[in-house]
Every structure is written in structure tokens, then in C-alpha cells.
Design a protein around this motif. Sequence first.
Motif, PDB file in Angstrom:
ATOM      1  N   GLY A   1     -17.095 -13.422   7.061  1.00  0.00           N
ATOM      2  CA  GLY A   1     -17.042 -12.490   6.581  1.00  0.00           C
ATOM      3  C   GLY A   1     -15.886 -11.703   7.443  1.00  0.00           C
ATOM      4  O   GLY A   1     -15.433 -10.987   6.710  1.00  0.00           O
ATOM      5  N   VAL A   2     -16.104 -11.129   8.706  1.00  0.00           N
ATOM      6  CA  VAL A   2     -15.565 -10.936  10.095  1.00  0.00           C
ATOM      7  C   VAL A   2     -13.988 -11.409   9.449  1.00  0.00           C
ATOM      8  O   VAL A   2     -12.561 -10.480   9.737  1.00  0.00           O
ATOM      9  N   ALA A   3     -13.974 -12.333   9.811  1.00  0.00           N
ATOM     10  CA  ALA A   3     -12.822 -13.183   9.767  1.00  0.00           C
ATOM     11  C   ALA A   3     -11.904 -12.705   8.546  1.00  0.00           C
ATOM     12  O   ALA A   3     -10.913 -12.819   8.475  1.00  0.00           O
ATOM     13  N   VAL A   4     -12.159 -12.799   7.161  1.00  0.00           N
ATOM     14  CA  VAL A   4     -11.933 -12.985   6.075  1.00  0.00           C
ATOM     15  C   VAL A   4     -11.526 -11.092   6.447  1.00  0.00           C
ATOM     16  O   VAL A   4      -9.864 -10.851   5.956  1.00  0.00           O
ATOM     17  N   THR A   5     -12.428  -9.849   6.144  1.00  0.00           N
ATOM     18  CA  THR A   5     -11.356  -8.698   6.770  1.00  0.00           C
ATOM     19  C   THR A   5     -10.190  -9.029   7.616  1.00  0.00           C
ATOM     20  O   THR A   5      -9.446  -8.289   7.159  1.00  0.00           O
ATOM     21  N   ILE A   6      -9.720  -9.516   8.925  1.00  0.00           N
ATOM     22  CA  ILE A   6      -9.178  -9.366   9.895  1.00  0.00           C
ATOM     23  C   ILE A   6      -8.197  -9.501   9.258  1.00  0.00           C
ATOM     24  O   ILE A   6      -7.076  -8.913   8.917  1.00  0.00           O
ATOM     25  N   GLY A   7      -8.133 -10.625   8.588  1.00  0.00           N
ATOM     26  CA  GLY A   7      -6.925 -11.426   7.855  1.00  0.00           C
ATOM     27  C   GLY A   7      -6.374 -10.586   6.780  1.00  0.00           C
ATOM     28  O   GLY A   7      -4.949 -10.652   6.943  1.00  0.00           O
ATOM     29  N   LEU A   8      -7.102  -9.711   6.249  1.00  0.00           N
ATOM     30  CA  LEU A   8      -6.327  -9.249   4.847  1.00  0.00           C
ATOM     31  C   LEU A   8      -6.006  -7.426   5.333  1.00  0.00           C
ATOM     32  O   LEU A   8      -5.346  -7.434   4.988  1.00  0.00           O
ATOM     33  N   ILE A   9      -6.783  -7.092   6.223  1.00  0.00           N
ATOM     34  CA  ILE A   9      -6.379  -6.411   7.280  1.00  0.00           C
ATOM     35  C   ILE A   9      -4.426  -6.803   7.944  1.00  0.00           C
ATOM     36  O   ILE A   9      -3.637  -6.191   7.334  1.00  0.00           O
ATOM     37  N   ILE A  10      -4.825  -7.609   8.759  1.00  0.00           N
ATOM     38  CA  ILE A  10      -3.259  -8.164   9.084  1.00  0.00           C
ATOM     39  C   ILE A  10      -2.462  -8.398   7.887  1.00  0.00           C
ATOM     40  O   ILE A  10      -0.949  -8.090   7.943  1.00  0.00           O
ATOM     41  N   GLY A  11      -2.559  -9.123   6.876  1.00  0.00           N
ATOM     42  CA  GLY A  11      -1.968  -9.136   5.362  1.00  0.00           C
ATOM     43  C   GLY A  11      -1.232  -8.451   4.732  1.00  0.00           C
ATOM     44  O   GLY A  11      -0.245  -8.087   4.489  1.00  0.00           O
ATOM     45  N   THR A  12      -2.187  -7.028   5.189  1.00  0.00           N
ATOM     46  CA  THR A  12      -1.816  -6.003   3.792  1.00  0.00           C
ATOM     47  C   THR A  12      -0.858  -4.908   4.809  1.00  0.00           C
ATOM     48  O   THR A  12       0.191  -4.693   4.475  1.00  0.00           O
ATOM     49  N   VAL A  13      -1.093  -5.039   6.869  1.00  0.00           N
ATOM     50  CA  VAL A  13      -0.056  -4.305   7.793  1.00  0.00           C
ATOM     51  C   VAL A  13       1.330  -5.072   7.769  1.00  0.00           C
ATOM     52  O   VAL A  13       1.894  -5.193   7.266  1.00  0.00           O
ATOM     53  N   LEU A  14       1.417  -6.439   7.476  1.00  0.00           N
ATOM     54  CA  LEU A  14       2.780  -6.911   8.170  1.00  0.00           C
ATOM     55  C   LEU A  14       3.274  -7.139   6.790  1.00  0.00           C
ATOM     56  O   LEU A  14       4.466  -8.334   7.110  1.00  0.00           O
ATOM     57  N   GLN A  15       2.482  -7.687   5.204  1.00  0.00           N
ATOM     58  CA  GLN A  15       3.301  -8.104   4.408  1.00  0.00           C
ATOM     59  C   GLN A  15       4.094  -9.303   4.419  1.00  0.00           C
ATOM     60  O   GLN A  15       4.980  -9.300   3.544  1.00  0.00           O
ATOM     61  N   PRO A  16       3.633 -10.203   4.575  1.00  0.00           N
ATOM     62  CA  PRO A  16       3.863 -11.998   4.546  1.00  0.00           C
ATOM     63  C   PRO A  16       5.219 -12.002   3.621  1.00  0.00           C
ATOM     64  O   PRO A  16       5.679 -12.951   3.790  1.00  0.00           O
ATOM     65  N   GLY A  17       3.979 -12.002   2.367  1.00  0.00           N
ATOM     66  CA  GLY A  17       5.360 -12.296   1.050  1.00  0.00           C
ATOM     67  C   GLY A  17       6.272 -11.380   0.706  1.00  0.00           C
ATOM     68  O   GLY A  17       6.733 -11.850  -0.337  1.00  0.00           O
ATOM     69  N   SER A  18       6.521 -10.019   0.978  1.00  0.00           N
ATOM     70  CA  SER A  18       6.709  -8.991   0.785  1.00  0.00           C
ATOM     71  C   SER A  18       8.744  -9.254   0.703  1.00  0.00           C
ATOM     72  O   SER A  18       9.532  -9.317  -0.527  1.00  0.00           O
ATOM     73  N   SER A  19       8.884 -10.392   1.400  1.00  0.00           N
ATOM     74  CA  SER A  19      10.711 -10.439   2.003  1.00  0.00           C
ATOM     75  C   SER A  19      10.863 -11.506   0.411  1.00  0.00           C
ATOM     76  O   SER A  19      11.976 -12.171   0.264  1.00  0.00           O
ATOM     77  N   LEU A  20       9.745 -12.299  -0.497  1.00  0.00           N
ATOM     78  CA  LEU A  20      10.293 -13.057  -1.343  1.00  0.00           C
ATOM     79  C   LEU A  20       9.951 -12.517  -2.356  1.00  0.00           C
ATOM     80  O   LEU A  20       9.864 -12.196  -2.351  1.00  0.00           O
ATOM     81  N   SER A  21      10.897 -13.101  -3.237  1.00  0.00           N
ATOM     82  CA  SER A  21      10.791 -12.533  -4.777  1.00  0.00           C
ATOM     83  C   SER A  21      10.746 -13.684  -6.071  1.00  0.00           C
ATOM     84  O   SER A  21      10.285 -14.705  -5.035  1.00  0.00           O
ATOM     85  N   PRO A  22       9.914 -13.489  -6.660  1.00  0.00           N
ATOM     86  CA  PRO A  22       9.446 -13.894  -7.955  1.00  0.00           C
ATOM     87  C   PRO A  22       9.897 -15.508  -7.698  1.00  0.00           C
ATOM     88  O   PRO A  22       9.314 -16.163  -7.908  1.00  0.00           O
ATOM     89  N   GLU A  23      10.914 -15.943  -8.016  1.00  0.00           N
ATOM     90  CA  GLU A  23      12.087 -16.739  -8.121  1.00  0.00           C
ATOM     91  C   GLU A  23      11.992 -17.641  -7.239  1.00  0.00           C
ATOM     92  O   GLU A  23      13.025 -18.665  -7.361  1.00  0.00           O
ATOM     93  N   THR A  24      11.367 -17.334  -5.981  1.00  0.00           N
ATOM     94  CA  THR A  24      11.985 -17.974  -4.832  1.00  0.00           C
ATOM     95  C   THR A  24      11.110 -19.750  -5.271  1.00  0.00           C
ATOM     96  O   THR A  24      11.362 -20.576  -5.237  1.00  0.00           O
ATOM     97  N   PHE A  25      10.031 -19.320  -5.516  1.00  0.00           N
ATOM     98  CA  PHE A  25       9.263 -21.003  -6.259  1.00  0.00           C
ATOM     99  C   PHE A  25       9.331 -20.912  -7.472  1.00  0.00           C
ATOM    100  O   PHE A  25       9.082 -22.250  -7.714  1.00  0.00           O
TER     101      PHE A  25
END
Length: 433
Positions: free
Chosen positions: A96-120
Motif C-alpha cells: 500500500g505504501v509502495a503504490v502511494t509513493i509511486g502515485l505521488i512520483i507519477g503525479t509530480v513527474l508526469q511521465p506521460g504528459s510529453s506524449l500525445s494520444p496519437e503516439t499509440f
Amino acid sequence: MGTWFKIDLWKRVIAALILGIGVGLALRQGMGPESSGAFAITWIGWLGDLFLRLIKMLIVPLVFFTLVSGVVAMGDPKRLGSLGGRAIGMYFGTTGVAVTIGLIIGTVLQPGSSLSPETFSAVDATAVESKAAAADAAGGIVDRLLQIVPTNPFEALASGNILQVIFFSILFGIGILLAGEIGKPAGKFFDAAAEAVMKITTIVMEVAPFGVFALMTVVMADKGLGILKSLGMLTLALYLACVLHIIITYGGIIKGILRLPLKPFYRGISDAQAVAYSTSSSGATLPVTITCVNENLGVDKSVASSVLPLGATINMDGTAIYIGLVALFGAQALDLDVSLTQYVLVAVMATLVSVGAAGIPSAGLLLAAAALTQVGVSDEKAILVIGFIYPFDRLLDMMRTLTNITGDAAVATAVAKWEGVFDEEVYRADDRF
Ligand code: ASP
């Protein structure tokens, strides 16, 4: 030769890992990415395979013999309940703690935001689709639970079904205890056999520096660091979240809760971490994890042999972090807003799905589809997102597997201390290093 053996094993293994990365990247640079992978697989791939086969060979006998002898050593079937309860409670808590840390980091770093829906749209997801379908075929939860009971324990041993082996070993140990005087020779036999398999593990670990070197060279020559370019932010987010989890959560358990120094923990587990990193499989690493935890951390065999095999199958903090991150990655790339409720759903989903993930390479990625649908990604798009990450999954898998087994070791240490079967002198024997 003498000098070689004088160097601590963990130092040799880490050096081999770093050397493997260097040689693999150099090959890639020198020969070009097309031929370096095939070259490395042909020339030194066998050494990695040999090492993998040797440790895999030990999984079933090690779990079977040490678990039966561990249960017998407990002397009282009731203790199993408290041990199991504590271990499972810790597994869920840390995940549970692990997911929370992951979600916080994912929200701060926004790893997917440089991609666009067309990428896929250009992703070929056929391989992923068929693998995901195979994973789905595993059935519902009741079915899965029923599968833990082997209809033929010998078949379970032969096919290496770890949960079934655990189930039967525990019952068999209880049987020996209940048999009283008559059962005692059987208990002794399992003790002796467990000792012998542990000795073989120590011998096999001498091959680890070569095996780890070969596995790392092949991965780097074959895949390179290309992942850093295409999925740089996702990689960064995962590595960062895993490192934070290892330092904060596991460090907190060891130092804060158990009041033990940190250094012996991280040093004692480093062989297993290196093997996990190079094999991407908690299952294959299991014999090494058991040996490290027992011999370096002073965790009694009764706990090491029961908590660790279970952990390797159901406790996957790195995988949970990853599943949470992939869900956010997909939502960010597809421009979907994630509500607070969805965050909670993703966290719950990631925790549950990580329990079901097998301790084998790439298991976590295929199961991330479930979390992607929680943030509003359609089934078809989920497969495309996963297909996009899939070719680069290896470097991500290595880190989450390392995290997974570190978590198993931290929980085993805690449970052993609480159950009063922890040898603090062995743990603190820093001169080993
Ligand atoms: N490879 C991981 C493990 O064996 C599971 C995953 O794919 O996340 O621990």
C-alpha cells in the motif's frame, strides 16, 4: 585464485554487474545495435543460462525441504498462524505504501504528459494481446484459491508450482509434528536435506559473478539504454519511486521499527538484489534470497523458508509501484483527468493485481491493463499503451524485481524478530564484509 575467493561475494557480484553493463554497451557501440544482441547471446548468453538453470534447479527442493523442516522446528502448528498473519499483514501494508509513493512520483513527474494520444496509433500490440489473454485465462479469484490445493503434490513438485508446494510442505510439516515420536526421524531427515540444499546454494552462488556478468552484457547489448530516450520519464519515475521506497519504507522498518542498523541489511541482501536485477524474476532469485536472509541477516530458517517463498509469489512492491505509474502514464498521455476516487481505485487495483502477478519477467506490465481501465482508458487503448512500453520493459522490470525481493527480505527480518527467531549477532557481524 586465492585472492579471488578472498574478495567478498557481494563485491564480486556487484563488480560483475557493472562490468556487464559496460561491456554490453561497448559491444552495442562497437558493433551496432543490430548485431550486438545476437553476438552477445551467441557468445556469452550460455553463461547466463547456465547460472539461471542452476538457481532454478534449487527452487523446488529448497522450498520443500526448508519449509517442512521449518514447520517442524516451530514445534507448534499454532505459531504458523501468527507468523503467516504477520507476514501477510506486512505484505499488504508495505505494498500500500509502495503504490502511494509511486502515485505521488507519477503525479509530480508526469511521465506521460510529453506524449500525445496519437503516439499509440502505430503500436503493434499483437504480442501483448495474446500474452494478456493467456494471463486472463488464469481464472477468477475463487478458482485461483482452489488451485493452491494440489491434487497431486508430486506433480506440484515436478512442475514447480510454488504456491502448491508451500501448501503441501506446511501440511506435511504439521503431519510430522502430529505424528509425535514416530515422526521425529522424518523431521531429522528434512533438517539434514535442507542443510544440504543450502550448501549447494552456496556453491552455485560462486557462479553468480559470471552469470550476472553474462546476463547484464546480453541485456545491454540487446536493448541498450534506448529506453532512456523513449520512455525516459517513466524510467526515471520508476527508479526514483523504487529507491525512495527501499530507503524510506524498508529503511523505516529496519531502523525505525526493528531498531537495527541499516548497513548490514542492505549489504546482506545485495547478492540477491544483483541476481534479481539481472534475472528480472523474483522466483528465480528465491534460492539466493533465502540464503542471504538466513546467512547474512540472521533470520531463522523457519521464517526464511516460509515467508520468502510466499513473498516471492505475492509480495511485489516494485510491481505495484509500476502498475500505479503505468495507469498515470496512460492517463497523462491520453489527456485524461484522474479524479481522487480514481487514484484510490488505482491504488487498490495495483495492490491486488501485484499479488496476482507471477514472479517472472514482464508479469507486472501485462497486468497493468487492469489499472489503466480504472482511469478511464478503454480496453483497446490499454493494450496499445502496454504494447508501447513492452519492448522496453526489461530495464523497468529489473528495478521492480530488485524492489520486490528487498521487500520480501525486510518483511522476513521483521517477522523473525517479532517471532523471537532472529539472530542479532549474525545480523550485526559486520566483519563479514
Ligand atoms: N518480474 C517481476 C518479478 O519477478 C514481476 C513483474 O513483472 O513486475 O518480481
